[in-house]
Design an enzyme around this catalytic site. Structure first.
Site, PDB file in Angstrom:
ATOM      1  CG  HIS A  84      42.273  38.890  44.869  1.00 34.71           C
ATOM      2  ND1 HIS A  84      42.696  40.193  44.709  1.00 34.71           N
ATOM      3  CD2 HIS A  84      41.580  38.573  43.749  1.00 34.71           C
ATOM      4  CE1 HIS A  84      42.273  40.630  43.540  1.00 34.71           C
ATOM      5  NE2 HIS A  84      41.600  39.676  42.934  1.00 34.71           N
ATOM      6  CG  ASP A 174      48.582  42.873  35.672  1.00 31.96           C
ATOM      7  OD1 ASP A 174      48.024  42.061  34.911  1.00 31.96           O
ATOM      8  OD2 ASP A 174      47.957  43.647  36.409  1.00 31.96           O
ATOM      9  NE  ARG A 181      43.687  40.501  30.139  1.00 33.63           N
ATOM     10  CZ  ARG A 181      43.429  40.352  31.448  1.00 33.63           C
ATOM     11  NH1 ARG A 181      44.299  40.746  32.348  1.00 33.63           N
ATOM     12  NH2 ARG A 181      42.306  39.803  31.832  1.00 33.63           N
ATOM     13  CB  SER A 196      45.894  39.760  35.427  1.00 26.23           C
ATOM     14  OG  SER A 196      45.653  41.010  36.001  1.00 26.23           O
ATOM     15  CE  LYS A 200      47.022  42.492  39.384  1.00 23.39           C
ATOM     16  NZ  LYS A 200      46.001  43.292  38.726  1.00 23.39           N
TER      17      LYS A 200
HETATM   18  N1  URA Z   1      41.533  41.992  38.210  1.00 25.04           N
HETATM   19  C1  URA Z   1      42.822  41.990  37.820  1.00 25.04           C
HETATM   20  O1  URA Z   1      43.709  42.439  38.523  1.00 25.04           O
HETATM   21  N2  URA Z   1      43.106  41.459  36.612  1.00 25.04           N
HETATM   22  C2  URA Z   1      42.180  40.943  35.789  1.00 25.04           C
HETATM   23  O2  URA Z   1      42.520  40.463  34.725  1.00 25.04           O
HETATM   24  C3  URA Z   1      40.839  40.952  36.221  1.00 25.04           C
HETATM   25  C4  URA Z   1      40.540  41.481  37.441  1.00 25.04           C
END
Ligand code: URA
Length: 452
Positions: A84, A174, A181, A196, A200
Site C-alpha cells: 500500500h 471507514d 473527516r 482508515s 481496509k
Molecule cells: N487514505 C485512506 O484510505 N485514508 C486516509 O485517512 C488517508 C489516505
C-alpha cells in the site's frame, strides 16, 4: 453496563483512554447510524486533539475492519500479501508489483494448484493531487475493477493477483468516518489515517503487508518526522493485528518515473514489463524491485530483501511478470491487444512542451503542484464520481539533479481539452527551480521500519 456515546465523548475530551467496549460501541453506532454525525464528528475531533494509545488504535482499526464484510483468503490455502502506498505523483508501482508477485506465486503453486503467493489488492481512485490505481486500470478497454468478493477470490485462485475497488460492504465504517473527516478538518490525524488505511488493508486477510510511506513535497505528510511517525503507527497496528508489516519511507520530491496521468502510466509499465526501460523510468524500476523484494522475502521466496529485489528483476526480465499481467488483465475483462503498441493507444488532442530558459541544475520542485497540474489537465476529477480523462497527463524529461541547457525540453503536457493546457504549463514553469551548481538530492529509499 450500558454504554452511552455522551460518556464516551466526555472520556476522550478529558484525555482518558477509551476501553475496547467503548470503541466497539462507537464504531457499531456509526455503522448502523444510531450515533449522529455530530456525535461522531465530535469524537473524531477529540481523537485528533488528544490522540490514541496503541491499544485504542488497535481497537479502532479492528472494529472498523469488522464493521462489514471481510475477505476470507483461508480457503485459498496460499500466502497473501499486499503493498500500500500513502499516495504520490506518477506512483504506478502497484501495476508492476502485482504481476511480479503473481508470477512468483504461479511458479510455486500450492499442492491444491493455487498460486503459492496471492496479492488481493483493493485499490483507490485519484485523491487530491495524487493518482489512483483504479483510474489507471480502467483506461484499459473492458477492465472491470468492480468485482464482488467471490469474483475477487476466483481471480486470485487462477491468476495470483486481482486489483479491485472497495466494495460497498467492505469496511463501511471507514466510508462514513472518512466523509465526516473531510468536512471537519480531521483528515490529517496520524491515528485516524492509520485506522482508515489499515482497517481496509487488514480486511484483505493478509499474512504480510509492505507499506510505501511517501515523504517530501509530493506526499500527504511532507515532513520527515511526521511521515516516520505515521509509518511507525501503521507498522505497530499491522503487527498487533497479526500481519507481518514493514514500512519503507520513500522520497516523493518529484514524479516517479516518466509519465504521470492515467493511460500513460499503464503504457510506462507495459514498456518496462516488455523489456523497454526508458531512462526516466529508472527510479520507478528501482522502487518496484525494492518493494517487491521485501514482499518476496516476507513470502519466503528470498533469504533477504536484497535477494528478493534480484528475484523481482529476474521475474520482470524473463517476461514472467508480463505473462502474469496478461492473465490478470484478461481475467478482469480487459483488452490485451492494445499492449502490442501501447504508444499508439495514447491519443491526447492537444500537447505542449515546456522548455528550459537558461542552463542550470534542476534543484527542487513542489511535487504537490505537479500533481495538481496532472489533475487539472483532466486526469483527476473535480467532484466525486466525475469521469477522468484517459489521455491527460504529463511527461517529465528531466530528473532532480540533472543539468539542462537553454531550450531543452523539461515537461510535455497532454490533454483532451486544449483549454486545460495553460494553467498546468504555468504551474510547472513556476515550480521547477534551477541552480548554477549541482544540488544535494535525497535518496529514494530513506528508511525501512520493521516491527520491534
Ligand atoms: N487514505 C485512506 O484510505 N485514508 C486516509 O485517512 C488517508 C489516505
Amino acid at each position: 453496563m450500558n454504554l452511552h456515546i455522551t460518556d464516551i465523548l466526555r472520556h476522550k475530551r478529558d484525555g482518558l483512554p477509551l476501553t475496547t467496549a467503548e470503541i466497539q460501541h462507537f464504531v457499531r453506532g456509526v455503522t448502523d447510524r444510531t450515533i449522529t454525525d455530530a456525535q461522531a464528528s465530535a469524537l473524531l475531533m477529540a481523537i485528533f486533539l488528544n490522540g490514541l494509545n496503541p491499544q485504542e488504535l488497535t481497537d479502532l482499526t479492528t472494529a472498523m475492519r469488522l464493521s462489514g464484510e471481510v475477505f476470507d483468503a483461508g480457503p485459498l490455502g496460499t500466502f497473501t500479501i499486499d503493498k500500500h502506498s500513502t499516495g504520490g505523483v506518477g506512483d504506478k508501482t502497484s501495476l508492476l508489483i502485482a504481476p511480479t508477485l503473481a508470477a512468483a506465486g504461479l511458479a510455486s503453486p500450492t499442492p491444491a494448484g493455487v498460486p503459492g503467493i496471492c496479492v488481493p489488492m483493493i485499490s483507490g481512485r485519484s485523491l487530491g493531487h495524487t493518482g489512483g490505481t483504479l483510474d489507471k486500470l480502467e483506461t484499459i478497454p473492458g477492465f472491470n475493477t468492480q468485482f464482488n468478493l467471490q469474483q475477487f477470490f476466483d481471480t486470485l485462485k487462477t491468476c495470483g493477483a486481482s486489483l479491485i475497488g472497495q466494495t460497498p460492504t467492505l469496511v463501511p465504517a471507514d466510508r462514513i468516518l472518512y466523509g465526516l473527516r473531510d468536512h471537519t478538518s480531521t483528515v490529517e490525524s496520524p491515528n485516524l489515517i492509520t485506522a482508515s488505511i489499515m482497517s481496509k488493508k487488514l480486511a484483505e486477510d493478509l499474512n504480510a503487508l509492505v507499506l510505501d510511506v511517501k515523504t517530501g513535497s509530493g506526499a500527504f505528510m511532507r515532513d520527515y518526522a511526521d511521515s516516520k511517525h505515521l509509518a511507525n503507527l501503521m507498522v505497530q497496528t499491522g503487527t498487533l493485528a497479526g500481519t507481518r508489516t514493514v514500512a519503507l519511507l520513500t522520497a516523493m520530491e518529484e514524479p516517479l518515473g516518466r509519465f504521470s496521468g492515467n493511460w500513460i502510466e499503464v503504457w510506462e509499465c507495459i514498456d518496462i514489463m516488455q523489456g523497454r526501460v526508458h531512462d526516466m523510468s529508472e527510479d520507478l524500476v528501482v522502487l518496484t524491485d525494492v518493494l517487491s523484494g521485501w514482499m518476496l522475502h516476507l513470502a519466503g521466496k528470498a533469504d533477504d530483501p536484497q535477494a528478493g529485489a534480484r528475484l523481482s528483476m529476474q521475474l520482470r526480465e524473463s517476461g514472467a511478470a508480463y505473462q502474469a499481467w496478461l492473465k490478470i488483465v484478461a481475467a478482469h475483462g480487459g483488452d490485451t491487444s492494445i499492449f502490442h503498441d501501447p504508444a499508439a493507444f495514447h491519443k491526447p488532442t492537444a500537447t505542449r512542451t515546456l522548455k528550459a530558459e537558461t542552463s542550470g541544475y534542476l534543484a527542487s520542485m513542489d511535487c504537490t503542484e505537479v500533481g495538481w497540474a496532472v489533475q487539472r489537465l483532466g486526469a483527476g476529477r473535480l467532484k466525486p464520481g466525475a469521469p477522468v480523462s484517459a489521455h491527460a497527463g504529463l511527461e517529465m524529461h528531466i530528473k532532480l539533479g540533472e543539468k539542462v541547457e537553454p531550450n531543452q525540453p523539461l515537461v510535455t503536457f497532454f490533454t483532451e481539452d486544449e483549454s486545460l493546457l495553460a494553467e498546468p504549463y504555468e504551474m510547472l514553469r513556476a515550480t521547477l527551480h534551477f541552480t548554477p551548481t549541482p544540488p544535494t538530492i535525497q535518496p529514494l529509499i530513506r528508511e525501512v521500519i520493521t516491527a520491534p
